[in-house]
Write a protein that holds these residues in place. Structure first.
Motif, PDB file in Angstrom:
ATOM      1  N   SER A 135      -8.923  50.079  -0.627  1.00 56.06           N
ATOM      2  CA  SER A 135      -9.420  48.773  -0.194  1.00 56.06           C
ATOM      3  C   SER A 135     -10.879  48.954   0.220  1.00 56.06           C
ATOM      4  O   SER A 135     -11.219  49.880   0.955  1.00 56.06           O
ATOM      5  N   SER A 136     -11.760  48.107  -0.252  1.00 58.43           N
ATOM      6  CA  SER A 136     -13.197  48.380  -0.177  1.00 58.43           C
ATOM      7  C   SER A 136     -13.704  48.617   1.240  1.00 58.43           C
ATOM      8  O   SER A 136     -14.606  49.421   1.468  1.00 58.43           O
ATOM      9  N   TYR A 137     -13.136  47.929   2.216  1.00 62.92           N
ATOM     10  CA  TYR A 137     -13.619  48.046   3.594  1.00 62.92           C
ATOM     11  C   TYR A 137     -13.528  49.481   4.094  1.00 62.92           C
ATOM     12  O   TYR A 137     -14.399  49.952   4.834  1.00 62.92           O
ATOM     13  N   PHE A 138     -12.478  50.181   3.677  1.00 65.02           N
ATOM     14  CA  PHE A 138     -12.291  51.543   4.163  1.00 65.02           C
ATOM     15  C   PHE A 138     -13.350  52.481   3.587  1.00 65.02           C
ATOM     16  O   PHE A 138     -13.857  53.369   4.282  1.00 65.02           O
ATOM     17  N   VAL A 139     -13.669  52.300   2.333  1.00 59.52           N
ATOM     18  CA  VAL A 139     -14.732  53.101   1.726  1.00 59.52           C
ATOM     19  C   VAL A 139     -16.075  52.775   2.383  1.00 59.52           C
ATOM     20  O   VAL A 139     -16.892  53.661   2.647  1.00 59.52           O
ATOM     21  N   SER A 188      -7.384  58.967  18.111  1.00 56.39           N
ATOM     22  CA  SER A 188      -8.573  58.739  17.285  1.00 56.39           C
ATOM     23  C   SER A 188      -9.556  57.788  17.950  1.00 56.39           C
ATOM     24  O   SER A 188     -10.663  57.576  17.452  1.00 56.39           O
ATOM     25  N   ASN A 189      -9.108  57.180  19.042  1.00 51.15           N
ATOM     26  CA  ASN A 189     -10.017  56.508  19.974  1.00 51.15           C
ATOM     27  C   ASN A 189     -10.717  55.287  19.403  1.00 51.15           C
ATOM     28  O   ASN A 189     -11.906  55.078  19.621  1.00 51.15           O
ATOM     29  N   HIS A 190      -9.970  54.498  18.635  1.00 46.06           N
ATOM     30  CA  HIS A 190     -10.496  53.187  18.267  1.00 46.06           C
ATOM     31  C   HIS A 190      -9.453  52.161  18.691  1.00 46.06           C
ATOM     32  O   HIS A 190      -8.639  51.696  17.886  1.00 46.06           O
ATOM     33  N   ILE A 191      -9.506  51.837  19.962  1.00 44.48           N
ATOM     34  CA  ILE A 191      -8.478  50.996  20.574  1.00 44.48           C
ATOM     35  C   ILE A 191      -8.403  49.627  19.914  1.00 44.48           C
ATOM     36  O   ILE A 191      -7.325  49.030  19.827  1.00 44.48           O
ATOM     37  N   GLN A 192      -9.525  49.135  19.411  1.00 44.97           N
ATOM     38  CA  GLN A 192      -9.519  47.820  18.769  1.00 44.97           C
ATOM     39  C   GLN A 192      -8.567  47.792  17.583  1.00 44.97           C
ATOM     40  O   GLN A 192      -7.790  46.841  17.420  1.00 44.97           O
ATOM     41  N   MET A 193      -8.597  48.822  16.743  1.00 40.07           N
ATOM     42  CA  MET A 193      -7.710  48.862  15.589  1.00 40.07           C
ATOM     43  C   MET A 193      -6.249  49.014  16.027  1.00 40.07           C
ATOM     44  O   MET A 193      -5.349  48.371  15.471  1.00 40.07           O
ATOM     45  N   SER A 194      -6.000  49.854  17.022  1.00 36.83           N
ATOM     46  CA  SER A 194      -4.628  50.012  17.529  1.00 36.83           C
ATOM     47  C   SER A 194      -4.129  48.711  18.134  1.00 36.83           C
ATOM     48  O   SER A 194      -2.952  48.353  17.991  1.00 36.83           O
ATOM     49  N   TYR A 195      -5.030  47.998  18.805  1.00 33.85           N
ATOM     50  CA  TYR A 195      -4.679  46.713  19.404  1.00 33.85           C
ATOM     51  C   TYR A 195      -4.256  45.719  18.329  1.00 33.85           C
ATOM     52  O   TYR A 195      -3.226  45.035  18.455  1.00 33.85           O
ATOM     53  N   GLU A 413     -14.491  39.730  12.440  1.00 28.39           N
ATOM     54  CA  GLU A 413     -14.118  39.828  11.031  1.00 28.39           C
ATOM     55  C   GLU A 413     -13.380  41.128  10.729  1.00 28.39           C
ATOM     56  O   GLU A 413     -12.690  41.236   9.711  1.00 28.39           O
ATOM     57  N   SER A 414     -13.477  42.111  11.628  1.00 27.42           N
ATOM     58  CA  SER A 414     -12.779  43.377  11.388  1.00 27.42           C
ATOM     59  C   SER A 414     -11.265  43.233  11.506  1.00 27.42           C
ATOM     60  O   SER A 414     -10.525  44.127  11.095  1.00 27.42           O
ATOM     61  N   ILE A 415     -10.784  42.100  12.030  1.00 37.17           N
ATOM     62  CA  ILE A 415      -9.336  41.899  12.101  1.00 37.17           C
ATOM     63  C   ILE A 415      -8.748  41.704  10.707  1.00 37.17           C
ATOM     64  O   ILE A 415      -7.512  41.732  10.535  1.00 37.17           O
ATOM     65  N   LEU A 416      -9.599  41.562   9.709  1.00 40.48           N
ATOM     66  CA  LEU A 416      -9.102  41.491   8.325  1.00 40.48           C
ATOM     67  C   LEU A 416      -8.396  42.780   7.913  1.00 40.48           C
ATOM     68  O   LEU A 416      -7.746  42.815   6.866  1.00 40.48           O
ATOM     69  N   VAL A 417      -8.506  43.841   8.714  1.00 41.82           N
ATOM     70  CA  VAL A 417      -7.746  45.055   8.404  1.00 41.82           C
ATOM     71  C   VAL A 417      -6.248  44.757   8.369  1.00 41.82           C
ATOM     72  O   VAL A 417      -5.492  45.435   7.659  1.00 41.82           O
TER      73      VAL A 417
END
Length: 853
Positions: A135-139, A188-195, A413-417
């Motif tokens: 998925s392009s965002y990850f690259v 991995s210390n990215h609480i936003q993604m875990s949230y 917009e990062s919530i699109l993950v």
């Protein structure tokens, strides 16, 4: 499938994943070439003092003076002793591949685990893992250096695999898997993604609850949910040091607390976390959402990594643009226009999940049955709506106001993950339904034609009427770019782009051509997959051949699209990968043997770069101390300018006499703040010698008087009237610690004799009790002080500096930052990690025994 074939198929999947990962970064991963990733460079700069200290002493410091005058290192170098017990799994998970190929491998393996857990055959699981991993965002975030965000996301699918196992009543193994991968995710210390993915897990738990209710198995669901909750507690316990200190630290930062000052920025929209404008700064446009299907729906990227840097893109980079410039001098104005014409903030690339995957997702929405499908659909829609941010503010406001923790995070917009996860997952579930249908043409023809037809329709719209997705010229971003060119003197005052209609027409055409080209591209990929699926449904193509065609098409689609945003051009040889090069001014400053002083680099005040070489009063960090931000807003912003040279002349009374006395007093207060932070050097021109600030107070000094006030506003206001070299201001709460000040007597001295980031030693000699003020940032916990071996309390003066009351006589004052909580939380983590490993061993043993029975 028998055991041998099953394990061979799994091995084949792993080999293919490793091969794709290496191929994407070929030959750079093999050759050892590296990316100069912006965020990684910032991390290197912020952590340089800590790294040097640990290399020299073998000890880890939890405080650094390298940025913002000093701050805790909890969010700069969040590595605790306990994390070593499971951090080694990162290498295993990446199959020991060279960076950054190991990162792609980690991402794909995680989805492979989840899809296998959801009983997908290995070949389908492989397609899903490729779709998720590419998925392009990850690259794009690899190229930007958001590696911890990437690694956090790579652990999401196997965490959810643990959830699935638990709800399938494989409780011990499921709990172990969920706890282990959640622990790795949190570490991995990215609480936003875990949230965000806590929402996904909650949604799936509810879906399984609905299934249990329908099957009259609510008690079983309750037990499973309790087991899962226990697993999550173990994961939290395994990361107790990081989570505890992040939480406690956040209370003092912009992330967790607004300024205590009542004079807010005009127009600021306050929340319990960040300001609304800051939260929604990066919001996806509604039309831009179609990038999930057509990557260049808004023209692609506004900047891309190139030879170790991030460079802006321009229409003049294209062959067509170069040809137009060759024909007409006027066309050089095309450099004002990048290919991207979406949001004002710009982007390093779109969120593209793949044209075929989007069509299969819609198929899954129709043919997959059950609450899990609906959970995935709702989560997809929710993430898209929230990604719109300020473009759907009423919906965003609901979550800011009502959802706990939502206002702590920016870049909505990062919530699109979430959508990037749910779309390929449901797509593969939908493909599985089609492939295992008994009469696929009879039962799946209509869903297939609807889902693929909808996607083909939007591709045709993009091909023949691209402007329907939004205006391609003179949007907010274009206007901002032109305004910046005018402001920097690169365009004349009064410049009006409308005076150049041929340039506007050319720019619009070039941008819409990008939309048309990618619309055709997506149309063709969807068409290939549709032909294969129709052929299978009608019995013309075998299942395996169909899977092969779809899988290869998905891979080629995403692989080639992603290479636009990160490719060989972004890498540099390791010998040229030094993160920063010192300027002439830096080199001169570094010859100073003084162990502790600060530097103001006016041109890089908000950059992390100066922190690599110096103890900076500026810097870059997303969670700086709120009180320091207040000081920046009220004082430091006025000295972090090239005009500082003029401001310094006001120290001369004869020059100051030429100005209004009130203005002079206000301007001098900014210099006083500069001095009390012990700012010894000021860099205006990096190629020239730095300015020596002779007014800097040094590391410590005595004050003759202290004023106690009852509010933060009074503290801050006092800095505009007092001379901090001789008098201090403090909140009333510190009166019991500091008492009243007595005038300094001749012979009273205090000087720094030993420096470490978390330990400062001063020699002092005083003829009476004295209030010593230090050019060190005050933090409410963790710091301890001893005068000749006896504890003394630290207080806060001058809004954010440390101060102590020294006893009569000669002695040593030692200040150390040794939070007791580090040891306590580490012990909790050791116990939790041990339990996770025991569960994993037990669960695996039970699973193998059942498989062999």
């Amino acid at each position: 499938m028998n055991n041998k074939k099953h394990w061979l198929a799994l091995l084949g999947c792993v080999i293919v994943i490793a091969a794709i990962s290496l191929a994407f970064f070929w030959p750079d991963a093999i050759d050892g070439n590296v990316l100069h990733q912006h965020d990684m460079q910032q991390g290197a700069a912020n952590g340089q003092e800590l790294a040097e200290y640990q290399a020299k002493t073998g000890e880890k410091a939890w405080w650094t003076n390298s940025l913002f005058g000093g701050m805790p290192a909890f969010q700069i170098s969040p590595s605790y002793a306990s994390t070593n017990l499971f951090s080694w799994l990162n290498s295993l998970y990446g199959l020991w591949l060279p960076q950054p190929a190991n990162l792609l491998c980690m991402m794909m393996l995680g989805m492979l685990i989840l899809l296998l857990t959801m009983k997908c055959r290995p070949s389908l699981a492989l397609i899903g893992s490729v779709a998720w991993g590419l998925s392009s965002y990850f690259v794009i975030i690899i190229g930007a250096g958001h590696l911890w965000k990437f690694i956090t996301l790579s652990y999401v699918p196997p965490t959810i695999a643990g959830l699935v196992l638990v709800y399938r009543n494989k409780r011990i193994l499921g709990a172990a898997v969920a706890a282990l991968f959640m622990a790795l995710q949190i570490s991995s210390n990215h609480i936003q993604m875990s949230y965000y993915f806590a929402w996904v897990m909650a949604g799936l738990a509810i879906a399984y609850g609905v299934e249990a209710y329908r099957g009259k198995k609510l008690k079983e669901w309750g037990i499973n949910t309790a087991v899962l909750a226990g697993a999550m507690l173990l994961a939290v316990g395994a990361n107790a040091p990081n989570l505890y200190h992040t939480y406690e630290y956040s209370k003092q930062t912009m992330r967790g607390r607004h300024t205590e000052l009542t004079a807010q920025t005009p127009g600021a929209q306050q929340t319990q976390g960040l300001d609304r404008d800051y939260i929604t700064m990066y919001s996806y446009e509604k039309g831009e959402t179609f990038s999930l299907l057509i990557p260049n729906i808004k023209g692609g990227a506004s900047a891309k990594p190139y030879q170790g840097g991030m460079v802006p893109t321009s229409l003049t980079d294209t062959d067509e643009g170069k040809e137009l410039m060759r024909k007409s001098q006027e066309m050089t104005l095309l450099q004002l226009f990048g290919p991207y014409f979406g949001g004002a903030e710009g982007t390093n690339g779109p969120v593209y999940v793949g044209a075929i995957i989007m069509a299969l997702f819609l198929l899954g929405c129709i043919v997959v049955k059950g609450p899990v499908k609906w959970a995935l659909v709702v989560l997809t829609v929710l993430s898209i709506f929230l990604a719109w941010g300020r473009n759907m503010m009423w919906f965003t406001d609901l979550f800011i106001n009502l959802m706990p923790g939502y206002s702590k995070f920016r870049t909505v917009e990062s919530i699109l993950v979430i959508a990037e996860f749910t779309i390929p997952l449901l797509a593969i579930l939908g493909l599985r339904e089609l492939l295992r249908a008994e009469k696929p043409w009879e039962t799946m023809r209509k869903p297939l034609m609807i889902s693929f037809g909808v996607c083909l329709f939007f591709c045709l719209v993009g091909l023949f009427a691209p402007s329907l997705f939004g205006s391609a010229i003179m949007g907010e971003r274009d206007q901002q770019t032109i305004a910046q060119y005018v402001a920097y003197g690169m365009l004349p005052e009064g410049f009006n782009m409308q005076d150049y209609p041929t340039v506007l027409q050319a720019a619009q055409k070039m941008r819409l051509d990008l939309v048309e080209a990618d619309s055709l591209r997506s149309f063709l990929f969807i068409g290939i997959a549709l032909i294969a699926l129709v052929g299978f449904s009608r019995g013309k193509i075998s299942r395996n051949v169909t899977i092969g065609i779809v899988g290869v098409a998905v891979l080629v689609d995403l692989f080639t699209a992603d290479r636009r945003y990160l490719n060989h051009d972004a890498f540099v040889a390791p010998v040229s990968a030094a993160p920063f090069t010192p300027s002439n001014a830096d080199r001169i400053i570094l010859t100073d043997p003084d162990p502790d002083y600060r530097v103001l680099d006016v041109n890089q005040f908000a950059s992390a770069a100066p922190s690599y070489f110096h103890k900076s009063i500026g810097g870059y960090h997303a969670a700086k101390l709120t009180r320091y931000q207040d000081l920046i807003d009220r004082h430091l912003n006025y000295v972090a300018r090239p005009e500082i040279t003029d401001l310094l002349t006001l120290r001369d009374d004869s020059i100051a006499a030429l100005y209004n006395p009130d203005d002079v007093e206000w301007l001098r207060s900014h210099l006083n703040v500069l001095d009390m932070l012990n700012t010894k050097y000021i860099i205006v021109d990096p190629n020239s010698a730095p300015i020596l600030n002779e007014g800097a107070y040094g590391n410590a000094w005595f004050v003759d008087s202290i004023d106690y006030v009852n509010s933060p506003d009074a503290e801050m206001d006092a800095l505009e009237t007092i001379n901090p070299r001789y008098e201090a201001v403090a909140d009333e709460q510190f009166r019991s610690i500091l008492g009243e000040a007595e005038p300094t007597a001749p012979g009273d001295t205090i000087r720094l004799t030993s420096y470490a980031p978390d330990c400062l030693t001063f020699d002092y000699s005083v003829s009476g009790p004295r209030i010593a003020v230090f050019s060190e940032v005050y933090f409410p916990w963790g710091w301890n002080a001893e005068a000749d071996g006896k504890p003394v309390e630290l207080a806060r003066v001058d809004y954010l500096l440390r101060a102590v009351r020294l006893p009569v006589g000669k002695g040593k004052l030692v200040m150390t930052f040794r939070p007791v909580s580090v040891k306590t939380t580490n012990n909790v983590a050791y116990a939790s990690i041990a339990l996770i490993y025991l569960l994993l061993i037990g669960g695996a043993a039970i699973a193998l025994r059942r498989r062999n029975e």
